[in-house]
Design an enzyme around this catalytic site. Structure first.
Site, PDB file in Angstrom:
ATOM      1  N   CYS A   1       3.741   9.638   1.147  1.00 22.36           N
ATOM      2  CA  CYS A   1       2.418  10.157   0.812  1.00 22.36           C
ATOM      3  C   CYS A   1       2.481  11.015  -0.442  1.00 22.36           C
ATOM      4  O   CYS A   1       3.296  11.950  -0.508  1.00 22.36           O
ATOM      5  CB  CYS A   1       1.868  10.977   1.987  1.00 22.36           C
ATOM      6  SG  CYS A   1       0.301  11.808   1.627  1.00 22.36           S
TER       7      CYS A   1
ATOM      8  N   ASN B   1       9.461   4.994   4.054  1.00 21.54           N
ATOM      9  CA  ASN B   1       9.232   4.435   5.388  1.00 21.54           C
ATOM     10  C   ASN B   1      10.535   3.884   5.968  1.00 21.54           C
ATOM     11  O   ASN B   1      11.516   3.673   5.252  1.00 21.54           O
ATOM     12  CB  ASN B   1       8.241   3.270   5.303  1.00 21.54           C
ATOM     13  CG  ASN B   1       6.862   3.680   4.858  1.00 21.54           C
ATOM     14  OD1 ASN B   1       6.000   3.936   5.673  1.00 21.54           O
ATOM     15  ND2 ASN B   1       6.642   3.745   3.549  1.00 21.54           N
TER      16      ASN B   1
ATOM     17  N   HIS C   1       8.814   7.279   9.200  1.00 19.78           N
ATOM     18  CA  HIS C   1       9.531   7.451   7.936  1.00 19.78           C
ATOM     19  C   HIS C   1      10.958   7.880   8.266  1.00 19.78           C
ATOM     20  O   HIS C   1      11.218   8.455   9.324  1.00 19.78           O
ATOM     21  CB  HIS C   1       8.833   8.493   7.054  1.00 19.78           C
ATOM     22  CG  HIS C   1       7.575   7.975   6.432  1.00 19.78           C
ATOM     23  ND1 HIS C   1       7.367   7.949   5.072  1.00 19.78           N
ATOM     24  CD2 HIS C   1       6.457   7.447   6.989  1.00 19.78           C
ATOM     25  CE1 HIS C   1       6.171   7.432   4.810  1.00 19.78           C
ATOM     26  NE2 HIS C   1       5.608   7.120   5.966  1.00 19.78           N
TER      27      HIS C   1
ATOM     28  N   HIS D   1       4.384   4.214  13.169  1.00 18.00           N
ATOM     29  CA  HIS D   1       4.670   4.148  11.728  1.00 18.00           C
ATOM     30  C   HIS D   1       5.608   5.312  11.403  1.00 18.00           C
ATOM     31  O   HIS D   1       5.182   6.458  11.307  1.00 18.00           O
ATOM     32  CB  HIS D   1       3.344   4.263  10.953  1.00 18.00           C
ATOM     33  CG  HIS D   1       3.500   4.345   9.467  1.00 18.00           C
ATOM     34  ND1 HIS D   1       2.900   3.439   8.617  1.00 18.00           N
ATOM     35  CD2 HIS D   1       4.136   5.227   8.662  1.00 18.00           C
ATOM     36  CE1 HIS D   1       3.167   3.774   7.363  1.00 18.00           C
ATOM     37  NE2 HIS D   1       3.917   4.859   7.368  1.00 18.00           N
TER      38      HIS D   1
ATOM     39  N   ARG E   1       0.838  -1.212   0.000  1.00 23.77           N
ATOM     40  CA  ARG E   1       0.000   0.000   0.000  1.00 23.77           C
ATOM     41  C   ARG E   1       0.867   1.253   0.000  1.00 23.77           C
ATOM     42  O   ARG E   1       0.919   1.989  -0.975  1.00 23.77           O
ATOM     43  CB  ARG E   1      -0.941  -0.027   1.220  1.00 23.77           C
ATOM     44  CG  ARG E   1      -2.081   0.992   1.155  1.00 23.77           C
ATOM     45  CD  ARG E   1      -1.725   2.353   1.650  1.00 23.77           C
ATOM     46  NE  ARG E   1      -1.237   2.365   3.037  1.00 23.77           N
ATOM     47  CZ  ARG E   1      -0.756   3.449   3.625  1.00 23.77           C
ATOM     48  NH1 ARG E   1      -0.679   4.606   2.955  1.00 23.77           N
ATOM     49  NH2 ARG E   1      -0.303   3.395   4.872  1.00 23.77           N
ATOM     50  N   ASP E   2       1.593   1.491   1.072  1.00 26.99           N
ATOM     51  CA  ASP E   2       2.353   2.731   1.225  1.00 26.99           C
ATOM     52  C   ASP E   2       3.540   2.795   0.267  1.00 26.99           C
ATOM     53  O   ASP E   2       3.968   3.883  -0.132  1.00 26.99           O
ATOM     54  CB  ASP E   2       2.838   2.858   2.674  1.00 26.99           C
ATOM     55  CG  ASP E   2       3.195   4.283   3.058  1.00 26.99           C
ATOM     56  OD1 ASP E   2       3.267   5.135   2.165  1.00 26.99           O
ATOM     57  OD2 ASP E   2       3.404   4.550   4.248  1.00 26.99           O
TER      58      ASP E   2
END
Length: 312
Positions: free
Chosen positions: A239, A248, A208, A206, A14-15
């Site tokens: 994002c 990340n 980065h 979470h 996803r990310d």
């Protein structure tokens, strides 16, 4: 620190993929997710049920969930922005719904075109759909440690949103470091604020690695007793709706660190290194992960592979 086991969620499908200019083939995504399941990840964010117009890279969520090799040991989660996405998730038999908003009004407006209060109101509709279909929900807070438009985020705001999540029946909150603005001090303050207002609420971190302190923030989380983290193979991701939102923290680097500290994850490090290398070939550019290149600390080489110094 007295932590013996940590849960690592892989968010790459996803990310990671959402930030790529090249749209990967669905069959390649499925292969990667199957590899991640085989590697032993207890939870994977496989996609997002957002509009294909908003993020075309994730338009194949249903196809992925219908064909991936599911395992009772791995929870398949995905982001859901609204009730329409929730209904799609139910139809696709998603294991866990993830709702998301930003702690800052400006980034929330940029990201989902809503105010924070409007997002919370929409989550109540999603929670109703999820409850009727026995699907658990996790609540994410983006820009939790700082916003590129507004600067610092008050820890109190994170606690207030977490309380709203608890009242909606969510079991936990994920604090997202959208543009890598977290530091150990900021992380510690955020955790304390949430624990003071919502005792016993599960917290996932979470991070980065935009400014190179991602694993330092993990160490802070570990010292505070946090046992749930999200990361991405190869350290890719970011994002699309935030400036300077680079990758990340890297799954292989995180898992290597944890294992070297004697902390169990249940994840095969060699297999995730292999996945990272495979993804790097698919996207066609170098990923920032380090352990995927250096390997284990005690990796042995033949002396014949290394030249002898001239004159030695």
């Amino acid at each position: 620190m007295n932590i013996r086991e940590v849960k690592v969620t892989e968010v790459g499908p996803r990310d990671g993929f959402q930030s790529e200019k090249t749209i990967l083939k669905t069959e390649d995504k499925i292969d990667i997710i199957n590899n991640l399941i085989e590697a032993g990840f207890p939870r994977i964010e496989v996609s997002s049920f957002v509009s294909p117009k908003a993020i075309p890279q994730l338009a194949d969520a249903e196809s992925i969930l219908s064909k991936v090799n599911r395992s009772s040991k791995t929870t398949l989660a995905a982001l859901v922005p609204n009730s329409r996405g929730a209904l799609r998730a139910v139809e696709a038999k998603l294991d866990q719904i993830v709702v998301f908003l930003s702690a800052s009004e400006s980034h929330n407006k940029k990201n989902v075109n809503r105010s924070v209060d409007e997002s919370l109101q929409g989550f109540r509709e999603i929670a109703d759909i999820a409850g009727k279909n026995n699907i658990p929900i996790q609540g994410d807070i983006a820009t939790a440690f700082g916003c590129p438009f507004e600067g610092n985020i008050s820890p109190k705001k994170l606690a207030d949103i977490s309380k709203e999540y608890e009242q909606m029946g969510f079991k936990g909150v994920t604090l997202g470091d959208t543009t890598g603005m977290a530091t150990p001090v900021v992380v510690k303050d955020a955790i304390k604020s949430i624990r003071d207002k919502v005792p016993g609420f599960d917290i996932t971190l979470h991070f980065h690695n935009t400014r190179g302190v991602g694993l330092a923030n993990v160490m802070t989380g570990l010292n505070e007793g946090i046992t749930d983290y999200e990361s991405c193979f190869g350290g890719m991701g970011g994002c699309p709706f935030a400036p300077n939102a680079t990758g990340n923290i890297c799954s292989e680097d995180l898992i290597y660190l944890l294992h070297e500290m004697g902390i169990k994850t249940g994840i095969d490090l060699d297999k995730i290194i292999s996945v990272a290398k495979k993804v790097e070939n698919l996207v066609g550019h170098k990923l920032p992960g380090q352990v995927m290149r250096a390997g284990h600390r005690l990796l042995s080489y033949s002396m014949d592979e290394v030249p002898t110094a001239v004159g030695a």
